[in-house]
Design a protein around this motif. Structure first.
Motif, mmCIF file in Angstrom:
data_model
loop_
_atom_site.group_PDB
_atom_site.id
_atom_site.type_symbol
_atom_site.label_atom_id
_atom_site.label_comp_id
_atom_site.label_asym_id
_atom_site.label_seq_id
_atom_site.Cartn_x
_atom_site.Cartn_y
_atom_site.Cartn_z
ATOM 1 N N VAL A 51 0.835 -1.208 0.000
ATOM 2 C CA VAL A 51 0.000 0.000 0.000
ATOM 3 C C VAL A 51 0.865 1.252 0.000
ATOM 4 N N MET A 52 1.983 1.193 0.703
ATOM 5 C CA MET A 52 2.854 2.377 0.764
ATOM 6 C C MET A 52 3.345 2.778 -0.618
ATOM 7 N N ASP A 53 3.613 1.767 -1.476
ATOM 8 C CA ASP A 53 4.061 2.071 -2.833
ATOM 9 C C ASP A 53 2.958 2.793 -3.615
ATOM 10 N N VAL A 54 1.737 2.320 -3.404
ATOM 11 C CA VAL A 54 0.605 2.965 -4.083
ATOM 12 C C VAL A 54 0.466 4.417 -3.602
ATOM 13 N N LEU A 55 0.586 4.597 -2.299
ATOM 14 C CA LEU A 55 0.442 5.940 -1.739
ATOM 15 C C LEU A 55 1.529 6.880 -2.262
ATOM 16 N N LYS A 56 2.739 6.364 -2.384
ATOM 17 C CA LYS A 56 3.843 7.204 -2.863
ATOM 18 C C LYS A 56 3.570 7.738 -4.265
ATOM 19 N N ASN A 57 2.827 6.958 -5.033
ATOM 20 C CA ASN A 57 2.563 7.361 -6.416
ATOM 21 C C ASN A 57 1.317 8.223 -6.574
ATOM 22 N N ALA A 76 -5.148 12.240 7.634
ATOM 23 C CA ALA A 76 -4.118 13.280 7.534
ATOM 24 C C ALA A 76 -2.737 12.693 7.810
ATOM 25 N N ALA A 77 -2.663 11.835 8.810
ATOM 26 C CA ALA A 77 -1.368 11.224 9.143
ATOM 27 C C ALA A 77 -0.858 10.387 7.978
ATOM 28 N N VAL A 78 -1.737 9.614 7.367
ATOM 29 C CA VAL A 78 -1.320 8.768 6.237
ATOM 30 C C VAL A 78 -0.895 9.623 5.048
ATOM 31 N N VAL A 79 -1.695 10.634 4.740
ATOM 32 C CA VAL A 79 -1.383 11.481 3.572
ATOM 33 C C VAL A 79 -0.065 12.217 3.781
ATOM 34 N N LEU A 80 0.099 12.796 4.956
ATOM 35 C CA LEU A 80 1.307 13.594 5.187
ATOM 36 C C LEU A 80 2.549 12.717 5.253
ATOM 37 N N ARG A 81 2.422 11.557 5.872
ATOM 38 C CA ARG A 81 3.603 10.696 6.028
ATOM 39 C C ARG A 81 3.921 9.928 4.741
ATOM 40 N N TYR A 82 2.937 9.293 4.162
ATOM 41 C CA TYR A 82 3.232 8.334 3.093
ATOM 42 C C TYR A 82 2.976 8.864 1.686
ATOM 43 N N VAL A 83 2.135 9.861 1.548
ATOM 44 C CA VAL A 83 1.943 10.464 0.225
ATOM 45 C C VAL A 83 2.886 11.645 0.051
ATOM 46 N N GLU A 84 2.897 12.525 1.044
ATOM 47 C CA GLU A 84 3.739 13.720 0.946
ATOM 48 C C GLU A 84 5.171 13.457 1.407
ATOM 49 N N GLY A 85 5.374 12.371 2.100
ATOM 50 C CA GLY A 85 6.731 12.022 2.512
ATOM 51 C C GLY A 85 7.292 12.881 3.626
ATOM 52 N N LEU A 86 6.441 13.451 4.453
ATOM 53 C CA LEU A 86 6.933 14.275 5.561
ATOM 54 C C LEU A 86 7.499 13.391 6.664
ATOM 55 N N SER A 87 8.395 13.980 7.421
ATOM 56 C CA SER A 87 8.898 13.271 8.594
ATOM 57 C C SER A 87 7.798 13.245 9.658
ATOM 58 N N ARG A 100 -5.293 -0.221 8.092
ATOM 59 C CA ARG A 100 -6.686 -0.199 7.648
ATOM 60 C C ARG A 100 -6.749 -0.261 6.118
ATOM 61 N N LEU A 101 -5.882 0.508 5.464
ATOM 62 C CA LEU A 101 -5.870 0.512 3.996
ATOM 63 C C LEU A 101 -5.479 -0.857 3.447
ATOM 64 N N ARG A 102 -4.529 -1.490 4.097
ATOM 65 C CA ARG A 102 -4.116 -2.831 3.648
ATOM 66 C C ARG A 102 -5.288 -3.801 3.714
ATOM 67 N N GLU A 103 -6.077 -3.651 4.749
ATOM 68 C CA GLU A 103 -7.224 -4.546 4.913
ATOM 69 C C GLU A 103 -8.314 -4.256 3.882
ATOM 70 N N LEU A 104 -8.442 -2.990 3.531
ATOM 71 C CA LEU A 104 -9.553 -2.586 2.675
ATOM 72 C C LEU A 104 -9.238 -2.646 1.192
ATOM 73 N N THR A 136 -2.006 -5.853 -7.558
ATOM 74 C CA THR A 136 -1.506 -6.607 -8.710
ATOM 75 C C THR A 136 -1.448 -5.718 -9.949
ATOM 76 N N ASN A 137 -2.533 -4.982 -10.169
ATOM 77 C CA ASN A 137 -2.558 -4.066 -11.310
ATOM 78 C C ASN A 137 -1.493 -2.993 -11.190
ATOM 79 N N PHE A 138 -1.299 -2.544 -9.948
ATOM 80 C CA PHE A 138 -0.290 -1.509 -9.722
ATOM 81 C C PHE A 138 1.092 -2.029 -10.110
ATOM 82 N N ALA A 139 1.358 -3.317 -9.736
ATOM 83 C CA ALA A 139 2.661 -3.916 -10.048
ATOM 84 C C ALA A 139 2.880 -4.016 -11.549
ATOM 85 N N LYS A 140 1.764 -4.246 -12.283
ATOM 86 C CA LYS A 140 1.887 -4.354 -13.732
ATOM 87 C C LYS A 140 2.106 -2.992 -14.381
ATOM 88 N N GLY A 141 1.856 -1.950 -13.600
ATOM 89 C CA GLY A 141 2.030 -0.601 -14.129
ATOM 90 C C GLY A 141 0.852 -0.168 -14.929
#
Lengths: 227, 171
Positions: free
Chosen positions: A4-10, B119-130, B155-159, B166-171
């Motif tokens: 999921v983290m990889d997806v979020l990064k993108n 907000a915590a997920v977006v800031l940490r893992y999308v925006e890459g903030l410390s 929670r996201l992993r579960e949902l 899989t599709n993401f891995a295929k690009g």
């Protein structure tokens, strides 16, 4: 297998950008300007006349006003100020308004689409810091009425402004005590509610305030500050 | 008037450079609704403009981010309070036919998280903030950011449907 983290990064690359360009940025700046104006007026009108407290003021004929119901408040007594004469205004017109008469030698020192100030010669026209309480002492302020309204304690005198009903009264200086600054509210032909604020130290009589107000026209550029 | 001009110039430079990024963060905080994100950013930038003389240049990014998070959170709360409106006909909705659509599942799932967790997920893992930066933006402790982001990720992993990864891995 990605996580999921990889997806979020993108995700950032996938989110479409919002509106952009100089016009959008200019609109942000304009909103900032309006917010500064709004806060300035709220500070003055709502939190209670920072400038008025220091006013050396002129006595206002309280007897001219119809008394407010069960009003314990009183208007601040004040020494007389030199009487001014209203003359035709020759200077630059404010943004959003037209003004035909001002006290002699006074001029419009600042304006925006929701308000303007008229001040005597030599008035300080330094721009205030955002959020800073602004002294309008000794100046006439005109704005499209936001949240300002007469306190229950204020007597209200009905006056005629170009055929419309105007109301002349006082804000509070502090709880239970009316300021000697006068507020005049009146509607213009387009339905705008205009507020004229005249500290007693300006030295205008009620009739002169009414005459000044009669010379104010709200133009199509004007916008209510809403605050 | 000179101070105003200087402030306007600095503010314009900042907004020109950072606006897109702020809209992106806002969009992720309000479930991908770009119009709402635009509203959030406009409100946040107005707050920033008011505070501009007090904000140090080195902290202006953090301040702006904090404004966006605060306004987005308030927006979420007001939406939560807003009463449901019953209508006889369903409103028309645009067909999602842009690249954003591929990620709409993730964004939708983000929208199911509680506001602070999102907000915590977006800031940490999308925006890459410390953790410290995220804590500053959220005005909470670093420990709170750690727990909220970890729980949000779980929670996201579960949902998230397995096929999506899989599709993401295929690009």
């Amino acid at each position: 297998m990605p996580d999921v983290m990889d997806v979020l990064k993108n995700l950032p690359d996938a989110v479409p950008t919002g509106r952009s360009g100089p016009d959008v940025v200019a609109a942000d700046v304009a909103r900032g300007h309006r917010a500064v104006t709004r806060r300035r007026w709220q500070r003055f009108g709502v939190t209670g006349a920072v400038a008025v407290v220091a006013a050396a003021a002129v006595g206002v004929g309280a007897g001219q006003f119809s008394p407010a119901p069960s009003s314990p408040a009183r208007v601040v007594a004040a020494p007389a100020a030199p009487r001014l004469e209203l003359v035709a205004y020759q200077g630059n017109q404010p943004v959003g308004f037209e003004v035909t008469t001002v006290p002699e030698n006074w001029k419009v020192i600042s304006s925006d689409t929701s308000s303007f100030l008229v001040a005597p010669p030599g008035a300080d026209i330094a721009a205030p810091k955002p959020g800073e309480a602004v002294s309008l002492e000794g100046q006439i302020a005109v704005s499209l009425q936001g949240l300002s309204k007469f306190p229950a304690e204020s007597p209200v005198k009905k006056v005629d402004i170009n055929g419309a009903d105007g109301r002349l009264g006082f804000p509070l200086e502090e709880e239970g005590k009316l300021s000697d600054t006068r507020w005049l509210f009146f509607p213009d032909n387009a339905g705008h509610s205009v507020q004229v604020q005249v500290p007693a130290s300006v030295g205008l009589s009620d009739d002169q305030i009414v005459s000044f107000a009669k010379g104010i026209t709200v133009t199509a550029q004007a916008q209510s500050i809403g605050g | 008037m000179g101070r105003n001009s200087e402030r306007d110039r600095e503010f314009t430079e900042f907004v020109s450079a950072r606006r897109d990024g702020l809209v992106r963060v806002a969009a992720l905080l309000v479930s991908g609704d770009l119009a709402k994100a635009e509203d959030v950013v406009q409100t946040a930038l107005t707050k920033l403009y008011l505070a501009w003389p007090r904000v140090r240049p080195e902290t202006v990014d953090a301040y702006a981010r904090r404004c966006v998070v605060n306004v987005a959170t308030d927006e979420h709360r007001s939406l939560f309070r807003r009463r449901e409106q019953v209508r006889s006909q369903l409103p028309e909705t645009p067909v999602a036919d842009d690249p954003w659509n591929d990620n709409s599942t993730v964004v939708s799932l983000l929208g199911t998280l509680p506001a602070s967790m999102r907000a915590a997920v977006v800031l940490r893992y999308v925006e890459g903030l410390s953790i410290a930066e995220a804590a500053d933006a959220m005005r909470c402790s670093e420990g709170n950011v750690k727990s909220q982001s970890a729980r949000g990720l779980q929670r996201l992993r579960e949902l998230l449907p397995a096929g999506h990864l899989t599709n993401f891995a295929k690009g």
